[in-house]
Structure formats: structure tokens, C-alpha cells
Design a protein around this motif. Structure first.
Motif, PDB file in Angstrom:
ATOM      1  N   LEU A 206       0.820  -1.219   0.000  1.00 29.65           N
ATOM      2  CA  LEU A 206       0.000   0.000   0.000  1.00 29.65           C
ATOM      3  C   LEU A 206       0.854   1.270   0.000  1.00 29.65           C
ATOM      4  CD1 LEU A 206      -2.526  -1.314   2.667  1.00 29.65           C
ATOM      5  CD2 LEU A 206      -3.083  -0.855   0.256  1.00 29.65           C
ATOM      6  N   ASP A 207       0.273   2.343  -0.520  1.00 31.57           N
ATOM      7  CA  ASP A 207       0.909   3.657  -0.554  1.00 31.57           C
ATOM      8  C   ASP A 207       0.527   4.408   0.727  1.00 31.57           C
ATOM      9  OD1 ASP A 207       2.013   6.116  -1.523  1.00 31.57           O
ATOM     10  OD2 ASP A 207       0.068   6.700  -2.346  1.00 31.57           O
ATOM     11  N   THR A 260      -8.128   4.526  -4.866  1.00 35.15           N
ATOM     12  CA  THR A 260      -6.973   5.154  -4.223  1.00 35.15           C
ATOM     13  C   THR A 260      -5.724   4.284  -4.276  1.00 35.15           C
ATOM     14  OG1 THR A 260      -7.719   4.338  -2.071  1.00 35.15           O
ATOM     15  CG2 THR A 260      -8.319   6.574  -2.646  1.00 35.15           C
ATOM     16  N   GLU A 261      -5.869   2.987  -4.188  1.00 36.55           N
ATOM     17  CA  GLU A 261      -4.682   2.121  -4.160  1.00 36.55           C
ATOM     18  C   GLU A 261      -4.508   1.286  -5.432  1.00 36.55           C
ATOM     19  OE1 GLU A 261      -2.230   2.177  -2.122  1.00 36.55           O
ATOM     20  OE2 GLU A 261      -2.894   2.932  -0.193  1.00 36.55           O
ATOM     21  N   GLY A 262      -5.439   1.395  -6.381  1.00 37.73           N
ATOM     22  CA  GLY A 262      -5.275   0.669  -7.640  1.00 37.73           C
ATOM     23  C   GLY A 262      -5.556  -0.817  -7.497  1.00 37.73           C
ATOM     24  N   HIS A 266      -2.125  -6.410  -2.803  1.00 36.13           N
ATOM     25  CA  HIS A 266      -2.177  -5.793  -1.470  1.00 36.13           C
ATOM     26  C   HIS A 266      -2.338  -6.864  -0.416  1.00 36.13           C
ATOM     27  CE1 HIS A 266      -3.995  -2.255  -3.835  1.00 36.13           C
ATOM     28  NE2 HIS A 266      -2.741  -1.960  -3.559  1.00 36.13           N
ATOM     29  N   HIS A 436       1.642   5.324 -11.001  1.00 31.81           N
ATOM     30  CA  HIS A 436       2.091   4.132 -10.285  1.00 31.81           C
ATOM     31  C   HIS A 436       2.961   3.281 -11.200  1.00 31.81           C
ATOM     32  CE1 HIS A 436      -0.474   4.638  -6.764  1.00 31.81           C
ATOM     33  NE2 HIS A 436      -1.486   4.921  -7.559  1.00 31.81           N
ATOM     34  N   SER A 440       1.146  -0.119  -5.705  1.00 33.09           N
ATOM     35  CA  SER A 440       0.553   1.137  -5.223  1.00 33.09           C
ATOM     36  C   SER A 440       1.613   2.080  -4.668  1.00 33.09           C
ATOM     37  CB  SER A 440      -0.449   0.854  -4.111  1.00 33.09           C
ATOM     38  OG  SER A 440      -1.450   0.005  -4.569  1.00 33.09           O
ATOM     39  N   TYR A 441       2.675   1.512  -4.100  1.00 37.37           N
ATOM     40  CA  TYR A 441       3.669   2.356  -3.421  1.00 37.37           C
ATOM     41  C   TYR A 441       4.890   2.626  -4.288  1.00 37.37           C
ATOM     42  CZ  TYR A 441       6.604  -1.722  -2.493  1.00 37.37           C
ATOM     43  OH  TYR A 441       7.414  -2.818  -2.637  1.00 37.37           O
ATOM     44  N   GLN A 492      -4.882  10.652  -8.728  1.00 41.50           N
ATOM     45  CA  GLN A 492      -3.519  10.985  -8.300  1.00 41.50           C
ATOM     46  C   GLN A 492      -3.553  12.382  -7.711  1.00 41.50           C
ATOM     47  OE1 GLN A 492       0.118  10.110 -10.489  1.00 41.50           O
ATOM     48  NE2 GLN A 492      -1.126   9.079 -12.026  1.00 41.50           N
TER      49      GLN A 492
END
Ligand SMILES: *[C@@H]1O[C@H](CO)[C@@H](O)[C@H](O)[C@H]1NC(C)=O
Ligand SMILES: *[C@@H]1O[C@H](CO)[C@@H](O)[C@H](O)[C@H]1NC(C)=O
Ligand SMILES: *[C@@H]1O[C@H](CO)[C@@H](O)[C@H](O)[C@H]1NC(C)=O
Ligand SMILES: *[C@@H]1O[C@H](CO)[C@@H](O)[C@H](O)[C@H]1NC(C)=O
Ligand SMILES: *[C@@H]1O[C@H](CO)[C@@H](O)[C@H](O)[C@H]1NC(C)=O
Ligand SMILES: *[C@@H]1O[C@H](CO)[C@@H](O)[C@H](O)[C@H]1NC(C)=O
Ligand SMILES: *[C@@H]1O[C@H](CO)[C@@H](O)[C@H](O)[C@H]1NC(C)=O
Ligand SMILES: *[C@@H]1O[C@H](CO)[C@@H](O)[C@H](O)[C@H]1NC(C)=O
Ligand SMILES: *[C@@H]1O[C@H](CO)[C@@H](O)[C@H](O)[C@H]1NC(C)=O
Ligand SMILES: *[C@@H]1O[C@H](CO)[C@@H](O)[C@H](O)[C@H]1NC(C)=O
Ligand SMILES: *[C@@H]1O[C@H](CO)[C@@H](O)[C@H](O)[C@H]1NC(C)=O
Ligand SMILES: *[C@@H]1O[C@H](CO)[C@@H](O)[C@H](O)[C@H]1NC(C)=O
Ligand SMILES: [Cu+2]
Length: 601
Positions: A206-207, A260-262, A266, A436, A440-441, A492
């Protein structure tokens, strides 16, 4: 004594930091004055928002002591690393003209400073205005390594203050306010250390787009009203993204949303506590800014050292004359609030003409990522307070103005002072994808992701031939370069693009796909999206936020200072996640490294 010299002498005597090569030069200005400054870094328990964790202290303080200079000064900045890990210090916005080895970027301009080690950064304060120093190794800016830099302008620099008033005594008050300008360091804080955040990102995928507190000059508080109360604070834009989900108890947009995290891998069970969930309340006190109304005006340099938060700043009942941005004067603009992206500096005058009393200073996160704010106090230094009741806010908890009676600084109306125009011809155009990169991160600025591990690689200034082609731009000295940032159409945030070395011109931006080979071609179709006549001159500027549509930003600069420079997003987790590129400027005039900076290992 000249007030500025008094300030420095005071700083020197309080902090024992500054010594003068020219000891007799306290009031006589000699060019070539050398200012020496020591920064001792330690890793200690600190609780700026009331909750303790290990943080980086500078000479025992947080934020670090402010460095005051005069334009033309030579700086010798000695970093003593008493921490148990590598580090470096970067001087944000300082052009490092002729000193590319003092830029503080591991893997580009130096090797990291090892535990117990030291590094002497030497550079000249060629530009005037507001800057700051901060860590540039891994995520250490988020561990608190930052402090203000202010460079007093040379007498030859023309000021725009006559555009505010022609009344002689008011003008004098503005000049004095500028001479006594004070830093307001805006930042954010997490309960996790930067290494814990990085590990949390690697393990969960995760971001880490949320924090736990916003700080004003190193002080803040954490309110934990509970998940339901947080959710009731969500803005219309946040509710739209959330759908049937809720804000977390830290005020954070749910990490479970695909938007938000795609759609990457995860592992939610690997989220460390407090990264998204797990609010722990605390109170680290309130920053107070005592002002003397007989001075008529006060000046503040608003500096964002925040890792992720996009902070909107206001002072109740006190409009702000924004007169400089990123260390360049502009035509002063009167507003009630300014939004400050990560790495930007806004210098403002505040007129002290209200009833004596206390006025709330607000620093609210205006990003959709999180509901989060901080407050501080502007306090009139009068024996008798005549103000009635609480002060009246101009912005809400999301940083939006509360009514049409108030204005937020509109970046498109900013006029540089003086205006400078870039070349109409460019030698190279780079179109850089921003988005990205397989997680996500992890992020890209171009074709690939810039791995954190390259910080420990041989620095490119010393080994330019080891540069990886897909992570590097090469230019010839004297030429003009266009950089087009093309943001993928998925949610984004605005990415604050920061270029090391000299400032750039912000020549265009827009929504929609960038489908052109050059700015010249684009201007045939969408001329209204460009400004080549009065462009802003900046060292950090945001890409337009993206939702469902692509967006783009066009920057132009001239290569004047050969060396290995980084260009990157100033959201720290995006930089750690690879949103960066190396620029080898002036490969045809590559610098010779002085003996004292030669690598020894
Ligand atoms: C800075 O540190 C160095 C090395 O420890 C020391 O020699 C020097 O006296 C210090 N300078 C100041 C101004 O404190
Ligand atoms: C510290 O820097 C050195 C290079 O100077 C590098 O070899 C080492 O891996 C770094 N240590 C860490 C923990 O990153
Ligand atoms: C002050 O005078 C200058 C020169 O006459 C003029 O350009 C400027 O607009 C005046 N400023 C104000 C605030 O009236
Ligand atoms: C100039 O400003 C001062 C302080 O604000 C005020 O007292 C004075 O009346 C003004 N002078 C003129 C000519 O407007
Ligand atoms: C939330 O909405 C999504 C579709 O928009 C649906 O799949 C999901 O079941 C809903 N969750 C709850 C808890 O209602
Ligand atoms: C997810 O994280 C948990 C907790 O760290 C770990 O035990 C588990 O093995 C991870 N699962 C996967 C598929 O990586
Ligand atoms: C956030 O703003 C609200 C509303 O003004 C205020 O009550 C609260 O104390 C602020 N939170 C912090 C941490 O300063
Ligand atoms: C705007 O200001 C005017 C004049 O001060 C005041 O009467 C009015 O109520 C204000 N409007 C709002 C929406 O605050
Ligand atoms: C900002 O200024 C530009 C140029 O004057 C204008 O087109 C735009 O509508 C303004 N934006 C806002 C939000 O007021
Ligand atoms: C990253 O994803 C792209 C497609 O989006 C793929 O071509 C590439 O091989 C992936 N790279 C890595 C290192 O996984
Ligand atoms: C990205 O790849 C394209 C196509 O190969 C190339 O033209 C461009 O120079 C590359 N950009 C960077 C920054 O490496
Ligand atoms: C690089 O180009 C700039 C601008 O033309 C010039 O001022 C500078 O002297 C050049 N530097 C070198 C090392 O040639
Ligand atoms: Cu970014």
C-alpha cells in the motif's frame, strides 16, 4: 547595530553556531564573507504532537535552527552524523552554482554520511529569499530533519513593495518587516519512523498517503474524535470517492478503495498500526507568534517541509500579502489563504491593525487523502487585549474558504517581479509519464522506477558513465530543455515536482492527454494552455490533480550549471517509491571535482 547583524549576532550567541571569517565585519559588508554552521544530528525520543517516538534532532532541536545569510555569502555547513544510520543534507532551492558536490543527494552528488561521520557542504548564497535544508537520504525528511534558510537580498535587488503602498512610513514598515522575517515551518508527522513506513509499504503493497499530525514550527496535536465523527467531517469530494466506505479513525480515505490504491497486489493484514487505522491522541503544545502591532507589519516565510500533506494556511481576520514565492519576488497579491505544496515557500506580509488579542492560525490539509488540521496562535503583544470573543476563521478544516468573502491565492494570477522570459527555442523535449509503477507504493517519472537502493550506488557526479539510460536525462550546457509531465488518468494527487540546481519556468498545464511532440506543436492547438510571456519562476511546482482524465505540466529551463541533479516528486513516499529522474546537465562541460571532495572509498 544593523538589525540583521543584530539578529545574526544573537543567533550566534544563542546557538554558538555562526562564526565569522571576517570578525570585524559586523556592520561593514565585505563580499566573500564565510558563514560557518555546524549541524549535529542525533536520534532521540521526541513528541512534537504529544506522542513520543525516535526523531532526528539538530543541535538538540526540532525543527533545526534557522540559517540566516546575506546574498553573496559563502556557506560552510558541517554535518556531524551522530545517528545510527547513514544520512545526507540537501539545501532545497539553492542552485549550487559551481558546487555540484554540495547538493546532498546520495548516489548523485556524494556517498551517504556514515554513522559517526561528517560532511562539509560548501556553497555560495547566489539567490535571495526563503529556502530550507532537509534530509535527502531514504525517508529521513519524515523523521524531522529540516530547518529554515533565509538569504537577505542584496541592496541591488528591486523590491515590489511600492505595489502595496506609496506611503513612506508604510513602506518603511514593510522593509523592516522583511528584514525581520520569521520562518513558519509547516510539516507533518507520523507515529511510525520512515523505515517503519517503508517496511509497511513493502509488506502491505500500500501507498502510505496519510500521516498522524500537522505541525507548525514543530508543534501540533492529534484529535481522535472517533471514526464516526471523522466520517461526518468528510468533504463532498471525499464522500464521492468513499461511496459506501468510511474515513478511518485517523481521518484517512479508506485504503480498501480501488480508486486510491489501484488494482495491484495488497496484503491488508500487513498494514502497521497507525498507517491508516489506529488514532492515538496527543498534544505537543501550540506554536505562538508574538507580534508587536507598533511595527505595523510582520513578515513570515511559510515553508512546507511536509511529507504528504498539502497545507492551506490562514490567520483569522488577517489577510496575507504574498510577496515572494520560492525565493523570488512577485507582484504582491492580497488573499486570505494560501495552499502550500511540499517543498514550496510563500513569503507574506501581515498587517497588524486589528484589536489587540489572539488570532487563530490554521494549517489544514487540503488534499482529499485525509481530514487533518493544526492550529497555532498569532498574539498581539499588548498589555490590554481589546479583542472580543474567538477570532473568525476564513478557511474550514479542508482548507476551503468558508464564504465568497474570502479568497484563496490563485496560482494562475501570479505575476513575477520582475518578469523574465524563457527562450522560445528548445534543444530537447522530454515527455515523462507520472503514475504508479507495478505497485501502489512504487512510482515512475518517465519509463522506469528510480530504486531507493541507488542511493548507495557510486555517485553519478563522479561516475557519470554508470548512469542508467532509462533513469537519466543528459543535456548540453547552455541549451534549453522542456520537461512535460504527463499524469495518468487515475486518482492521483498533485505531484510537487522539485528540480535540483537552477529554477525553471512554469510554461503550461492542462487537463487531457498530451499528444504532441513538443510545446511548439501543442501551442498550435491549445495556445491558451501556455504562458511564455509572464511564466512563474519556481523550483517546485505541482502537476494538476488527476481524477479520471490525464493531466499535464510543462516546465522549461536553461542548463547553466553542469552536474548530476535529481528531479523528483517532493511527496516523500513517492520519492522513496521511485518518482525521480537523474539529470546530467552539461555533459559537454562536466565539472572537475576538487581534491577535498574526491571519493575516498
Ligand atoms: C564545528 O565542529 C567542528 C568539529 O567538531 C569544530 O572544530 C568547530 O569548532 C565547530 N564550530 C562551531 C562554530 O561550533
Ligand atoms: C550506507 O552507505 C554506504 C555507502 O557509503 C552503503 O554501502 C551502505 O549500504 C549504506 N547503509 C545502509 C544501511 O543503507
Ligand atoms: C506607487 O507609485 C508607483 C509609481 O508612481 C505606481 O506604479 C504604483 O501603482 C503606486 N502604488 C500604489 C499602491 O498606489
Ligand atoms: C501613512 O501611513 C501612516 C501609518 O499607517 C499614517 O499614519 C499616515 O497618515 C499615512 N500618511 C499619508 C500621507 O497617508
Ligand atoms: C459497497 O458498494 C459496493 C459497490 O459499489 C458493493 O460491492 C459492496 O458490497 C458495498 N459494501 C457494503 C458494505 O455495502
Ligand atoms: C500478509 O501479511 C501477513 C502479516 O504480515 C503475513 O503473515 C502473510 O504471510 C502475508 N500474506 C501474503 C500472501 O504475503
Ligand atoms: C482543527 O480545527 C478544529 C476547528 O477549528 C479545531 O477545533 C481543532 O482543535 C483543530 N485540530 C487541531 C489538532 O488543531
Ligand atoms: C460577507 O461580508 C459582508 C460584509 O462584511 C457581510 O455582511 C456578509 O454577511 C458576509 N457574507 C458571508 C457569507 O459571510
Ligand atoms: C484563477 O485565475 C484564472 C486566470 O485569471 C481564472 O481563469 C480562474 O478561473 C481562476 N480560478 C479560480 C478557482 O478562481
Ligand atoms: C512493470 O509493469 C509493466 C507493465 O505495466 C511491465 O511491462 C514490466 O515488466 C513491469 N516491471 C517490473 C519490474 O515488474
Ligand atoms: C523513455 O523511452 C522513450 C522510448 O524509448 C525514449 O525516447 C525516452 O528518451 C525515454 N525517457 C527517459 C527519461 O529515459
Ligand atoms: C554553462 O552555460 C552557461 C550559460 O550559457 C554559462 O554561463 C556557463 O559559464 C557554462 N558553464 C561552463 C562550465 O561552461
Ligand atoms: Cu508525487
Amino acid at each position: 547595530m544593523h538589525p540583521f547583524r543584530y539578529g545574526l549576532a544573537l543567533l550566534a550567541s544563542i546557538l554558538c553556531l555562526v562564526s565569522w571569517a571576517n570578525g570585524s565585519g559586523l556592520h561593514v559588508r565585505a563580499t566573500g564573507t564565510t558563514v560557518r554552521f555546524n549541524l549535529t544530528l542525533t536520534w532521540e525520543d521526541w513528541a512534537p504532537a504529544g506522542v513520543p517516538r525516535k526523531m532526528i534532532l539538530m543541535n538538540g532541536q526540532f525543527p533545526g535552527p534557522a540559517l540566516q545569510l546575506r546574498q553573496g555569502d559563502d556557506v560552510e555547513f558541517l554535518v556531524l552524523n551522530h545517528m545510527p544510520f547513514n544520512t545526507t543534507v540537501h539545501f532545497h532551492g539553492i542552485e549550487q552554482l559551481g558546487t555540484p558536490w554540495s547538493d546532498g543527494v546520495p548516489g548523485l552528488s556524494q556517498r551517504p554520511i556514515a554513522p559517526g561521520g561528517r560532511f562539509l557542504y560548501k556553497w555560495r548564497a547566489t539567490d535571495y529569499g526563503s529556502y530550507f535544508y532537509h534530509a535527502h537520504n531514504r525517508g529521513q525528511i519524515d523523521d524531522g530533519l529540516y530547518g529554515a534558510i533565509y538569504i537577505h537580498p542584496d541592496d541591488s535587488v528591486e523590491k515590489p513593495f511600492h505595489l502595496i503602498t506609496n506611503n513612506t512610513s508604510e513602506l518603511q514598515a514593510l522593509q523592516t518587516a522583511e528584514q525581520n522575517t520569521k520562518p513558519v515551518m509547516l510539516s507533518d508527522w507520523r507515529a511510525l519512523t520512515s523505515e517503519e513506513v517503508w517496511r509497511g509499504e513493502e509488506e502491505s503493497g500500500l501507498d502510505a498517503y496519510c500521516v498522524n499530525a500537522i505541525l507548525v514550527n514543530g508543534k501540533g496535536a492529534i484529535d481522535c474524535p472517533g471514526q464516526q465523527a471523522q466520517n461526518e467531517l468528510a468533504s463532498a469530494a471525499q464522500k464521492q470517492i468513499l461511496g459506501n466506505q468510511s474515513l478511518t479513525d485517523t481521518g484517512c480515505i479508506s485504503p480498501y478503495l480501488v480508486s486510491t490504491e489501484g488494482t495491484f497486489r495488497h496484503n491488508y493484514s500487513a498494514m502497521p498500526p497507525s498507517m491508516f487505522y489506529g488514532c492515538v491522541p496527543g498534544n505537543g503544545g501550540t506554536a505562538r507568534f508574538l507580534v508587536d502591532p507598533s511595527a505595523n507589519y510582520v513578515s513570515y516565510d511559510l515553508i512546507s517541509a511536509a511529507g504528504v500533506s498539502m497545507i492551506t494556511f490562514s490567520i483569522d481576520e488577517h489577510p496575507l500579502y504574498v510577496y515572494a514565492i520560492d525565493g523570488r519576488y512577485i507582484e504582491p497579491t492580497l488573499v486570505d489563504a494560501v495552499t502550500i505544496a511540499n517543498g514550496n515557500r510563500y513569503s507574506v506580509f501581515v498587517k497588524l491593525d486589528k484589536p489587540a488579542g489572539d488570532y487563530t492560525i490554521r494549517a489544514a490539509n487540503s488534499g482529499i487523502n485525509q481530514v487533518l488540521n493544526a492550529t497555532a496562535v498569532l498574539s498581539y503583544d499588548n498589555a490590554i487585549k481589546t479583542q472580543q470573543g474567538a477570532s473568525v476563521a476564513s478557511i474550514d478544516i479542508h482548507g476551503s474558504v468558508v464564504s465568497f468573502n474570502y479568497t484563496l491565492l490563485n496560482e494562475s494570477t501570479i505575476m513575477p517581479f520582475p518578469v523574465e522570459v524563457p527562450s522560445q527555442e528548445v534543444a530537447q523535449t522530454y515527455i515523462l509519464r507520472v503514475g504508479h509503477y507495478n505497485a501502489s507504493y512504487l512510482w515512475t517519472m518517465g519509463n522506469s522506477t528510480f530504486p531507493l537502493s541507488l542511493e548507495a550506488a557510486s555517485p553519478l557526479l563522479f561516475y557519470p558513465s554508470t548512469a542508467k539510460p532509462d533513469l537519466t536525462i543528459k543535456t548540453l550546457n547552455g541549451t534549453w530543455i522542456d520537461l512535460i509531465f504527463h499524469v495518468d488518468g487515475q486518482i492521483q494527487p498533485p505531484h510537487p515536482v522539485h528540480k535540483h540546481n537552477n529554477k525553471f519556468y512554469v510554461i503550461g498545464q492542462g487537463n487531457g492527454a498530451w499528444s504532441y511532440s513538443s510545446v511548439a506543436e501543442a501551442m498550435r492547438y491549445i495556445p491558451e494552455s501556455f504562458n511564455l510571456k509572464t511564466p512563474q519562476i519556481r523550483d517546485t511546482f505541482i502537476t494538476p490533480a488527476a481524477a479520471t482524465e490525464n493531466t499535464w505540466l510543462a516546465l522549461r529551463y536553461q542548463v547553466v550549471n553542469p552536474g548530476a541533479w535529481l528531479i523528483h516528486c517532493h511527496i516523500q513516499v513517492h520519492l522513496s517509491g521511485g518518482m525521480a529522474l537523474a539529470i546530467l546537465d552539461g555533459v559537454d562541460e562536466w565539472p572537475e571535482i576538487p581534491e577535498e571532495y574526491q571519493l575516498t572509498n
